[in-house]
Design a protein around this motif. Sequence first.
Motif, PDB file in Angstrom:
ATOM      1  N   ALA A  14      -5.672  -4.863   0.781  1.00 48.77           N
ATOM      2  CA  ALA A  14      -6.193  -4.085   1.715  1.00 48.77           C
ATOM      3  C   ALA A  14      -6.189  -2.742   1.570  1.00 48.77           C
ATOM      4  O   ALA A  14      -6.962  -1.749   2.149  1.00 48.77           O
ATOM      5  CB  ALA A  14      -5.581  -4.613   3.005  1.00 48.77           C
ATOM      6  N   TYR A  15      -5.223  -2.023   1.031  1.00 39.59           N
ATOM      7  CA  TYR A  15      -4.650  -0.622   1.379  1.00 39.59           C
ATOM      8  C   TYR A  15      -5.495   0.434   0.266  1.00 39.59           C
ATOM      9  O   TYR A  15      -6.153  -0.003  -0.581  1.00 39.59           O
ATOM     10  CB  TYR A  15      -3.312  -0.337   1.121  1.00 39.59           C
ATOM     11  CG  TYR A  15      -2.965   0.004  -0.723  1.00 39.59           C
ATOM     12  CD1 TYR A  15      -3.200  -1.103  -1.555  1.00 39.59           C
ATOM     13  CD2 TYR A  15      -2.898   1.422  -1.171  1.00 39.59           C
ATOM     14  CE1 TYR A  15      -2.961  -0.803  -2.923  1.00 39.59           C
ATOM     15  CE2 TYR A  15      -3.006   1.640  -2.585  1.00 39.59           C
ATOM     16  CZ  TYR A  15      -2.811   0.727  -3.267  1.00 39.59           C
ATOM     17  OH  TYR A  15      -2.726   0.880  -4.708  1.00 39.59           O
ATOM     18  N   LEU A  43       5.105  -8.972  -2.301  1.00 38.81           N
ATOM     19  CA  LEU A  43       4.663  -8.945  -0.902  1.00 38.81           C
ATOM     20  C   LEU A  43       3.124  -9.444  -0.850  1.00 38.81           C
ATOM     21  O   LEU A  43       2.687  -9.777  -2.040  1.00 38.81           O
ATOM     22  CB  LEU A  43       4.489  -7.415  -0.323  1.00 38.81           C
ATOM     23  CG  LEU A  43       5.576  -6.619   0.042  1.00 38.81           C
ATOM     24  CD1 LEU A  43       5.394  -5.211   0.146  1.00 38.81           C
ATOM     25  CD2 LEU A  43       6.448  -7.152   1.110  1.00 38.81           C
ATOM     26  N   PRO A  44       2.588 -10.040   0.241  1.00 38.74           N
ATOM     27  CA  PRO A  44       1.276 -10.715   0.152  1.00 38.74           C
ATOM     28  C   PRO A  44       0.088  -9.793  -0.276  1.00 38.74           C
ATOM     29  O   PRO A  44       0.167  -8.741  -0.125  1.00 38.74           O
ATOM     30  CB  PRO A  44       0.988 -11.025   1.779  1.00 38.74           C
ATOM     31  CG  PRO A  44       2.375 -10.900   2.304  1.00 38.74           C
ATOM     32  CD  PRO A  44       3.146  -9.941   1.832  1.00 38.74           C
ATOM     33  N   GLU A  45      -0.629 -10.455  -1.074  1.00 39.57           N
ATOM     34  CA  GLU A  45      -1.735  -9.816  -1.596  1.00 39.57           C
ATOM     35  C   GLU A  45      -2.780 -10.204  -0.886  1.00 39.57           C
ATOM     36  O   GLU A  45      -3.500 -11.647  -0.852  1.00 39.57           O
ATOM     37  CB  GLU A  45      -1.952  -9.957  -3.408  1.00 39.57           C
ATOM     38  CG  GLU A  45      -0.799  -9.057  -3.740  1.00 39.57           C
ATOM     39  CD  GLU A  45      -0.910  -9.495  -5.411  1.00 39.57           C
ATOM     40  OE1 GLU A  45      -1.746  -8.765  -5.950  1.00 39.57           O
ATOM     41  OE2 GLU A  45       0.039 -10.209  -5.636  1.00 39.57           O
ATOM     42  N   VAL A  46      -3.447  -9.524   0.068  1.00 41.04           N
ATOM     43  CA  VAL A  46      -4.594 -10.131   0.908  1.00 41.04           C
ATOM     44  C   VAL A  46      -5.504  -8.809   1.270  1.00 41.04           C
ATOM     45  O   VAL A  46      -5.029  -7.717   1.209  1.00 41.04           O
ATOM     46  CB  VAL A  46      -4.024 -10.454   2.195  1.00 41.04           C
ATOM     47  CG1 VAL A  46      -3.557 -12.097   1.886  1.00 41.04           C
ATOM     48  CG2 VAL A  46      -2.984  -9.539   2.957  1.00 41.04           C
ATOM     49  N   ILE A  51      -6.063 -10.080   6.873  1.00 41.20           N
ATOM     50  CA  ILE A  51      -5.231  -9.678   7.603  1.00 41.20           C
ATOM     51  C   ILE A  51      -5.552  -9.721   9.083  1.00 41.20           C
ATOM     52  O   ILE A  51      -4.794 -10.362  10.073  1.00 41.20           O
ATOM     53  CB  ILE A  51      -4.607  -8.334   7.515  1.00 41.20           C
ATOM     54  CG1 ILE A  51      -3.959  -8.011   5.981  1.00 41.20           C
ATOM     55  CG2 ILE A  51      -3.908  -7.566   8.460  1.00 41.20           C
ATOM     56  CD1 ILE A  51      -3.851  -6.551   5.697  1.00 41.20           C
ATOM     57  N   TYR A  55      -3.661 -12.531  11.825  1.00 40.65           N
ATOM     58  CA  TYR A  55      -2.890 -12.128  12.847  1.00 40.65           C
ATOM     59  C   TYR A  55      -3.577 -12.348  14.472  1.00 40.65           C
ATOM     60  O   TYR A  55      -2.839 -12.517  15.324  1.00 40.65           O
ATOM     61  CB  TYR A  55      -2.417 -10.618  12.795  1.00 40.65           C
ATOM     62  CG  TYR A  55      -1.142 -10.744  11.709  1.00 40.65           C
ATOM     63  CD1 TYR A  55       0.035 -11.182  11.896  1.00 40.65           C
ATOM     64  CD2 TYR A  55      -1.501 -10.033  10.287  1.00 40.65           C
ATOM     65  CE1 TYR A  55       1.027 -11.275  10.944  1.00 40.65           C
ATOM     66  CE2 TYR A  55      -0.501 -10.138   9.398  1.00 40.65           C
ATOM     67  CZ  TYR A  55       0.752 -10.538   9.758  1.00 40.65           C
ATOM     68  OH  TYR A  55       1.819 -10.796   8.570  1.00 40.65           O
TER      69      TYR A  55
ATOM     70  N   ILE B 340       2.441  -6.444   9.374  1.00 38.95           N
ATOM     71  CA  ILE B 340       1.053  -6.240   9.276  1.00 38.95           C
ATOM     72  C   ILE B 340       0.890  -5.121   8.236  1.00 38.95           C
ATOM     73  O   ILE B 340      -0.024  -5.145   7.180  1.00 38.95           O
ATOM     74  CB  ILE B 340       0.211  -5.969  10.398  1.00 38.95           C
ATOM     75  CG1 ILE B 340       0.407  -7.119  11.512  1.00 38.95           C
ATOM     76  CG2 ILE B 340      -1.042  -5.521  10.360  1.00 38.95           C
ATOM     77  CD1 ILE B 340      -0.017  -6.724  13.004  1.00 38.95           C
ATOM     78  N   LEU B 342       2.933  -4.072   6.064  1.00 38.47           N
ATOM     79  CA  LEU B 342       3.468  -4.518   4.456  1.00 38.47           C
ATOM     80  C   LEU B 342       2.282  -5.442   4.024  1.00 38.47           C
ATOM     81  O   LEU B 342       2.108  -5.495   2.752  1.00 38.47           O
ATOM     82  CB  LEU B 342       5.023  -5.196   4.590  1.00 38.47           C
ATOM     83  CG  LEU B 342       5.968  -4.170   4.840  1.00 38.47           C
ATOM     84  CD1 LEU B 342       7.386  -4.833   4.948  1.00 38.47           C
ATOM     85  CD2 LEU B 342       6.063  -3.102   3.615  1.00 38.47           C
ATOM     86  N   SER B 343       1.705  -6.309   4.606  1.00 42.33           N
ATOM     87  CA  SER B 343       0.648  -7.044   4.272  1.00 42.33           C
ATOM     88  C   SER B 343      -0.413  -6.166   3.819  1.00 42.33           C
ATOM     89  O   SER B 343      -1.089  -6.534   2.741  1.00 42.33           O
ATOM     90  CB  SER B 343       0.303  -7.974   5.246  1.00 42.33           C
ATOM     91  OG  SER B 343       1.091  -8.856   5.695  1.00 42.33           O
ATOM     92  N   TYR B 344      -0.625  -5.324   4.559  1.00 42.68           N
ATOM     93  CA  TYR B 344      -1.800  -4.163   4.080  1.00 42.68           C
ATOM     94  C   TYR B 344      -1.530  -3.721   2.762  1.00 42.68           C
ATOM     95  O   TYR B 344      -2.451  -3.159   1.992  1.00 42.68           O
ATOM     96  CB  TYR B 344      -1.689  -3.146   5.224  1.00 42.68           C
ATOM     97  CG  TYR B 344      -2.663  -1.983   4.972  1.00 42.68           C
ATOM     98  CD1 TYR B 344      -4.042  -2.003   5.146  1.00 42.68           C
ATOM     99  CD2 TYR B 344      -2.130  -0.645   4.692  1.00 42.68           C
ATOM    100  CE1 TYR B 344      -4.901  -0.773   5.109  1.00 42.68           C
ATOM    101  CE2 TYR B 344      -3.104   0.323   4.201  1.00 42.68           C
ATOM    102  CZ  TYR B 344      -4.358   0.308   4.474  1.00 42.68           C
ATOM    103  OH  TYR B 344      -5.367   1.444   4.285  1.00 42.68           O
ATOM    104  N   GLY B 346       0.895  -4.713   0.231  1.00 46.31           N
ATOM    105  CA  GLY B 346       0.871  -5.380  -0.854  1.00 46.31           C
ATOM    106  C   GLY B 346       1.939  -4.923  -1.694  1.00 46.31           C
ATOM    107  O   GLY B 346       2.451  -3.561  -1.615  1.00 46.31           O
TER     108      GLY B 346
END
Lengths: 482, 446
Positions: A14-15, A43-46, A51, A55, B340, B342-344, B346
């Motif tokens: 996402a980033y 950490l999750p990879e999404v 996201i 949520y 949220i 930290l999910s962003y 990854g």
Amino acid sequence: METIFDISRPGAKAYSLPPLDVPGKPIGDLTPASLLRDEAPCLPEVSEGEIARHYTNLSNMNFAIDTTFYPLGSCTMKYNPKVNEAIASLSGFSNIHPYQDESQVQGALKLMYELAQWLAEIGGFKKVSLQPAAGAQGELTGMAMIRAYHKKNGNPRSKVIIPDSAHGTNPATAAMLGYKVVTVPSDELGGVDVRSLEGLLDEEVAAIFLTNPNTLGIFDKNVVKINEMVHSVGALSYCDGANLNAILGKSRPGDMGFDVLQFNLHKTFSTPHGGGGPGSGPVGVNEMLEPFLPVPLIEKDEAVGAYFLNYERPLSIGKMKAFYGNFGVIVKAYCYIRSLGAEGLSHVSDIAVLNANYLKTKLEEAYILPYDVPCMHEFVLSAERQKRQGVKARDIVKRLLDFNIHPPTIYFPLIVDEALMVEPTETESKETLDRFADVMRQIAEEAVENPEVILTAPHNTPVSRLNEAEAARHPRLKWQKD
Amino acid sequence: MDFVPITDQDKNEMLKFLGIKRVDELFDLSIPDEVRMDRSLNLPAGISEHELLRELEGIAKENVSLSDHVSFLGGGVYDHFIPKVVESLISLPEFYSPYTPYQAEVSQGVLQSLFEYQSMVSELTGLEVANASLYDGATSLAEAALLAHDITKKNEVIVSEAVHPEYREVLKNYARGLDITIKTIPLKNGQTDISALEDMVSDDSSCVIIQHPNFFGCLEDMERIGDILDRYPTLFIASIDPLSLGLLKAPASFGVDVVIGEGQSLGNKINFGGPNLGIFACRKDYIRRVPGRLVSSTTDTLGRTGYVLTLQTREQHIRRERATSNITTSEVLNAIAAAIYLSYLGPEGITEVAYQCLQKAHYAHDKLSEISYLEPFSDTPFFKEFAFKSERSVHEINERLFNEGIIGGLNIDRWYGQYPNTVLFCVTEKRTRDEIDRLAAIMEAI
């Protein structure tokens, strides 16, 4: 629902970041290898869309004040005005740093200074510190000041008296400061049993912890006398301000003889509770305790009209948390008081008390009313009769979920068997109250005619009753790959 | 505006139902005359939403926002980039307006989000147990010391002078009523003086508290400290910056028993220093002594996975004076924001953010090292913060910078009188080369 870890796929992301625009050095030249990770944290990879959906879907699984009636006793779940959220997120409030020069944050200091003054007026105190992060931390701050006061007078003393109807935070707070907790029983009207109190008071008592109106929603008529008795042995009197919503503009704890009180901005003053915080628990004190307030105090230099952080307070207990308080919450409480003014706040208590008495009267036949006296902003019912019919308070509240109603607080205060503690607040309509009363009466009927439907409730929620015993025996606190 | 939906007609019906004429009678019945207010509260009169917005926008403008100025301030809260998806999701009223999730069946959203948060904190720190948040880094540190006191039954707490001074002040306050002695390990070259630590620690020490990266931005020799503490029954408590863990080793690998930290940098706004996010993680052995809420997964009557608050017998509402802490409301919404965020990021994103902080801070450090009146405070490795001793007044430097739209570093002599005119800079991934060059150029020209 699947966790965010379950929907993770290698390579999804996402980033985004701008490319590094300074010359990069080999990382080994900057940081000793022994301190560096061997691989990135798992950490999750999404993607961002995943996201957002994850949520948002999770949020839909919550009851909230914007979706349901929430008469959770002692928690004052009132409507959280939208404009206050918008104001708190203005960059001039949300994006300022606590170590900026005072000259750059005059607006923030002014806002805090004024809110502290307003709270002092509302509570009947000399001075207020906004530093404590929540109600329980306000209690800790208040008790720390009481301890410092006694210590300065030669003996910190060893005991704190707490009624049997008190919130659990009160004894926990006293214990954190090393005090022995002595319990005083309640009398037949739900107030402090004055005769018992007399026998407990001596020169080793540092303080009494009272909630007034108390956790039964009853105003203790002996409060002035109690505080006089406490003061006569040199002890101080702490008021848990959790129930302030009942008495805004009607009566002030400072005038009742209390020496210190914590305000719960996330209850009385409408700031949202965030599913368990952030809160804010300012403390108000009288002249005697003022020198002990945490630093810094926000003060105004009247000569130049500037606000400043005053650390020059030799008797202060010091700091309770980093920086100055939960400012983001403080802004919302400021907006609330500013919107309502004196008249609006007094009207809040009028309707909070009217709504509670109306509901109480509507429910006193279907349920047992252990203390049959006029209530303030909340009241406590007992499901003792239903228990004999085979359904307990914990079952009744699960049935309420089927009707899209958040349940009252249960099994508290401890002095009432099968307690159901109902606090409607002033922001609920008569229609909502009538519907709640209808549903509660229907459940009382079901307890007789069809207890099974209560015992198997809830029926419409995303999950049914959860195995709490299993969780306590084998807690699983983090996600693990199967 | 009072947000009350009860109309005059409703009110009359309700009063009639209660058999009274005025609402005041309810107060007359309850509150003794001697403490009834006989006047109105002395507060400004209420105003409309429009007036409120106008007035508060005015007050907000009396503050200098980091949105309009370039800031090099750190010292516990940090100017990192916050993606809009975080803000947008925590602005959902179904997240921000519930109470604590006491009724699990209708709180699965909050509970599962906290479970995910706990999992991420566990992963970053390497410790098995993470709680669902405490108030802030400072109070987490104090609670960790109380936990060590409770577990070891020893009364001595040893804390490095390189730990945030405000955290140490809060620790002092939390230790107030208990029989706890606090000893401070001095500094050496911007780090904890390890030989002094070696001399101080003994079987009587309940814990040693180290910050890494420390208040001066310097990394500590965690391996050596871990080795020394291995020889004692003493708990190793580390205060960390969670974003640094994108690059730095999980503290558990150095034998750290309790990790605490300030989680603001994980997607939470600075908010003038609050609300923040207290991170708290520890070994599994201490699970029944942990302060604050813990969320566990479990199953419902149909065997479906669900989440509950667990081990509540540790907590004040059950255990009262024997509770592990008095905390109840903590910082749940901030913890959800962190999950949220930290999910962003990854795995790749957190590494990249930490890497950019590290590189940009070193670029800035090199630039400022060229300025004649500045001297590096320490030559030990650092992460995103570093200090310089200045021959010029920091106050004057910062005034000059401010006139050019830059908020300079933090003068630390308010806490460290022995280091006058010492300034702590923070460089996050948000700072650009151009901004750093401007900082250096303006300072150079003074």
